[in-house]
Design a protein around this motif. Structure first.
Motif, PDB file in Angstrom:
ATOM      1  N   MET A 125       0.819  -1.178   0.000  1.00 52.25           N
ATOM      2  CA  MET A 125       0.000   0.000   0.000  1.00 52.25           C
ATOM      3  C   MET A 125       0.873   1.256   0.000  1.00 52.25           C
ATOM      4  SD  MET A 125      -2.735   1.211   2.882  1.00 52.25           S
ATOM      5  CE  MET A 125      -1.461   1.127   4.100  1.00 52.25           C
ATOM      6  N   LEU A 126       1.788   1.362   0.914  1.00 55.51           N
ATOM      7  CA  LEU A 126       2.640   2.554   0.963  1.00 55.51           C
ATOM      8  C   LEU A 126       3.690   2.545  -0.143  1.00 55.51           C
ATOM      9  CD1 LEU A 126       3.154   3.057   4.789  1.00 55.51           C
ATOM     10  CD2 LEU A 126       1.679   4.346   3.250  1.00 55.51           C
ATOM     11  N   ARG A 147      -6.038   3.837   0.615  1.00 58.41           N
ATOM     12  CA  ARG A 147      -6.497   2.528   1.078  1.00 58.41           C
ATOM     13  C   ARG A 147      -6.208   2.294   2.559  1.00 58.41           C
ATOM     14  NH1 ARG A 147      -4.412  -2.106  -2.286  1.00 58.41           N
ATOM     15  NH2 ARG A 147      -5.999  -3.164  -1.068  1.00 58.41           N
ATOM     16  N   LEU A 148      -5.614   3.275   3.222  1.00 59.06           N
ATOM     17  CA  LEU A 148      -5.240   3.118   4.629  1.00 59.06           C
ATOM     18  C   LEU A 148      -6.423   2.736   5.520  1.00 59.06           C
ATOM     19  CD1 LEU A 148      -3.079   3.251   6.826  1.00 59.06           C
ATOM     20  CD2 LEU A 148      -3.577   5.694   7.026  1.00 59.06           C
ATOM     21  N   PRO A 149      -7.563   3.428   5.449  1.00 60.51           N
ATOM     22  CA  PRO A 149      -8.680   3.042   6.326  1.00 60.51           C
ATOM     23  C   PRO A 149      -9.134   1.593   6.106  1.00 60.51           C
ATOM     24  CG  PRO A 149      -9.056   5.215   5.417  1.00 60.51           C
ATOM     25  CD  PRO A 149      -7.865   4.640   4.695  1.00 60.51           C
ATOM     26  N   GLU A 150      -9.165   1.169   4.868  1.00 57.63           N
ATOM     27  CA  GLU A 150      -9.544  -0.217   4.543  1.00 57.63           C
ATOM     28  C   GLU A 150      -8.544  -1.199   5.161  1.00 57.63           C
ATOM     29  OE1 GLU A 150      -9.230  -2.903   0.507  1.00 57.63           O
ATOM     30  OE2 GLU A 150      -9.727  -0.785   0.299  1.00 57.63           O
ATOM     31  N   MET A 181      -1.848  10.560   6.562  1.00 60.72           N
ATOM     32  CA  MET A 181      -2.316  10.804   5.201  1.00 60.72           C
ATOM     33  C   MET A 181      -1.452  11.866   4.522  1.00 60.72           C
ATOM     34  SD  MET A 181      -4.532   8.575   4.557  1.00 60.72           S
ATOM     35  CE  MET A 181      -5.172   9.173   3.006  1.00 60.72           C
ATOM     36  N   ALA A 182      -1.042  12.885   5.263  1.00 62.04           N
ATOM     37  CA  ALA A 182      -0.159  13.908   4.703  1.00 62.04           C
ATOM     38  C   ALA A 182       1.172  13.292   4.299  1.00 62.04           C
ATOM     39  CB  ALA A 182       0.050  15.036   5.713  1.00 62.04           C
ATOM     40  N   MET A 183       1.671  12.373   5.110  1.00 57.46           N
ATOM     41  CA  MET A 183       2.928  11.704   4.795  1.00 57.46           C
ATOM     42  C   MET A 183       2.807  10.911   3.502  1.00 57.46           C
ATOM     43  SD  MET A 183       5.072   8.913   7.003  1.00 57.46           S
ATOM     44  CE  MET A 183       3.835   7.651   6.771  1.00 57.46           C
TER      45      MET A 183
END
Length: 50
Positions: free
Chosen positions: A1-2, A9-12, A40-42
């Protein structure tokens, strides 16, 4: 993801981790949940979107 710059997709991903029996990752996720805007900013910065 990252590594694929899919921060949206982080919340998922966090919900999937919470559903698993992985106490160490639960601690990690709880920490992320306290600073969602910063994370999220990162991810946007890493993608060059900031």
């Amino acid at each position: 993801m990252l590594t694929q710059l899919q921060g949206e997709r982080l919340p998922e991903w966090m919900e999937a981790v919470r559903a698993d029996d992985l106490p160490s990752l639960h601690t990690f996720i709880n920490g992320l949940a306290r600073t969602p805007g910063g994370l999220m900013a990162m991810t946007r910065l890493a993608a060059g979107a900031v």
